[in-house]
Design an enzyme around this catalytic site. Structure first.
Site, mmCIF file in Angstrom:
data_model
loop_
_atom_site.group_PDB
_atom_site.id
_atom_site.type_symbol
_atom_site.label_atom_id
_atom_site.label_comp_id
_atom_site.label_asym_id
_atom_site.label_seq_id
_atom_site.Cartn_x
_atom_site.Cartn_y
_atom_site.Cartn_z
ATOM 1 N N THR A 85 -24.980 -12.807 68.820
ATOM 2 C CA THR A 85 -23.803 -12.849 69.696
ATOM 3 C C THR A 85 -24.195 -12.806 71.176
ATOM 4 O O THR A 85 -23.426 -13.244 72.030
ATOM 5 C CB THR A 85 -22.839 -11.693 69.391
ATOM 6 O OG1 THR A 85 -23.558 -10.444 69.492
ATOM 7 C CG2 THR A 85 -22.259 -11.815 67.991
ATOM 8 N N ASP A 86 -25.384 -12.290 71.466
ATOM 9 C CA ASP A 86 -25.826 -12.237 72.854
ATOM 10 C C ASP A 86 -26.115 -13.625 73.417
ATOM 11 O O ASP A 86 -26.244 -13.790 74.637
ATOM 12 C CB ASP A 86 -27.083 -11.371 72.984
ATOM 13 C CG ASP A 86 -26.756 -9.889 72.933
ATOM 14 O OD1 ASP A 86 -25.564 -9.550 72.849
ATOM 15 O OD2 ASP A 86 -27.699 -9.076 72.965
ATOM 16 N N THR A 87 -26.265 -14.615 72.554
ATOM 17 C CA THR A 87 -26.432 -15.983 73.035
ATOM 18 C C THR A 87 -25.091 -16.689 73.196
ATOM 19 O O THR A 87 -25.023 -17.758 73.809
ATOM 20 C CB THR A 87 -27.302 -16.801 72.050
ATOM 21 O OG1 THR A 87 -26.605 -16.977 70.814
ATOM 22 C CG2 THR A 87 -28.623 -16.099 71.783
#
Length: 403
Positions: free
Chosen positions: A172-174
């Site tokens: 999700t950090d991407t």
């Protein structure tokens, strides 16, 4: 060089870990002056994470920090001191955007919440990104993308049905940084038209759920819960990752249509087994998929991954060789042609290939500069932007406000 898209925009960066730095990196790469507020006594996540230059830990030795913080400036300031908070407010008064990705309420507790910042800069744009947003019963939960990947359900559907979920890392950090950049761009346009700033409350969980749309709709409509199914696809065969010549080398192949199957068979030289009735239709191939995968593997094992990929793609068959990070940087002609990775010379790390934004503007350019040393631009920020004298700067250093 053409004018950069965000030239003239000043951003005060309180970010750490991945989502925040990747957000402000994109702004900096597009020409914004991004000033990263750092602490030498409590350094951010990536400054303390390896791999390090020559395997020696050091605040300027982290290769990941170099990757996620291109084009930024760094100023050190101890915000535990009230005077440090007042100085950063003076800086924000001369800025356009403030970005943080602390857990909910952290900036308020530091005296740097949006309502406080509006007092010093009424049209300031502030974006706060955290796991669950600034409101709701979970707003103060701290965490990383690894937890959010599981909370969104990505981990549950990744892997093989008879095994534990695959660890996807901080997927999700991407995803969240692009939502953040889009929201900031919209807020800048709104301010241009109205003269008003605003507060952007970004929930990373909700960014991730956006990419679970088909599974959520399937459950809502059909009450079907998505589960792990490995490389299985009900409407393609062969559809798998196949071993190739070499150690741990693979090529992914997906055949969806009759035309693709014909092209696939032609590449293989139309061997006798491809003419067998149990492989003549998609339904038959799905019924005999284990044997089909064995036959395909016998062919791919004699080829290098790129060789298999090129042969199949030339015949109109979807295929792709498995790539490692270094392959993408040094052995991908498409990325090389578009300068997807650009070299920068860092005074400590040496030459690094850093990722530029994945889009090209027809009327604007990029200038990639290396990530800053910690506190590298402290003197510029406080003397040139805030107008402090050498004596004032020295006093703040003695007091510990400037580290």
């Amino acid at each position: 060089m053409p004018t950069k898209v965000l030239e003239g925009i000043r951003v005060i960066d309180f970010t750490w870990a991945f989502v925040g730095p990747q957000t402000t990196k994109t702004l900096a790469d597009c020409g914004a002056e991004v000033i990263k507020i750092e602490s030498a006594t409590r350094p951010g996540f990536w400054r303390t994470m390896g791999p390090f230059k020559d395997n020696e830990p050091g605040l300027d030795n982290s290769f990941p920090f170099g990757i996620f913080n291109t084009n930024k400036l760094s100023a050190t300031l101890n915000l535990a001191y009230p005077k440090g908070v007042e100085i950063v407010k003076d800086l924000i008064a001369k800025a356009d955007v403030v970005v943080d990705n602390f857990s909910g309420g952290t900036m308020d507790r530091m005296g740097l919440g949006y309502e406080e910042l509006r007092k010093v800069k009424p049209d300031i744009i502030m974006l706060s990104a955290c796991m669950h947003g600034q409101t709701g019963p979970y707003n103060t939960h701290p965490g990383f993308g690894n937890q959010l990947t599981a909370l969104c359900g990505f981990s549950h559907i990744s892997g093989w049905p008879d095994r534990e979920p695959v660890d996807l890392g901080a997927y999700t950090d991407t995803v969240a940084p692009m939502f953040n950049v889009l929201a900031i761009g919209a807020a800048l346009d709104y301010r241009r038209r109205t003269g008003k700033g605003q507060y952007l409350d970004m929930a990373e969980l909700e960014c991730g759920l956006h990419f679970m749309g088909p599974q959520l709709l399937d459950y809502t409509t059909n009450k079907r819960s998505a589960n792990r199914k490995g490389n299985y696809c009900s409407y393609a065969a062969p559809h798998n990752v196949y071993p190739c010549k070499g150690d741990q080398e693979f090529c992914a192949i997906a055949v969806y249509t009759d035309e693709e199957w014909e092209g696939f068979c032609k590449v293989l030289g139309n061997p006798e087994w491809t003419k067998d009735a149990k492989f003549s239709t998609l339904a038959a191939r799905k019924e005999n998929e284990t044997e089909l995968d064995e036959k395909v593997s016998e062919w791919t094992l004699n080829l290098a991954p790129d060789e298999a990929m090129d042969l199949l793609q030339a015949a109109g068959v979807p295929a792709g060789s498995r790539k490692l990070q270094m392959d993408m940087q040094t052995n991908n002609p498409q990325l090389q042609a578009r300068q997807g990775f650009m070299p920068v010379d860092h005074s400590v790390l040496g030459r690094q290939n850093v990722r530029r934004p994945p889009y090209l503007f027809s009327k604007a350019g990029y200038e990639m500069r290396p990530a800053p040393l910690i506190g590298e631009h402290t003197e510029y920020v406080f003397k040139e932007i805030l107008g402090m004298t050498d004596d004032q700067l020295e006093e703040l250093v003695i007091e510990g406000v400037i580290e």
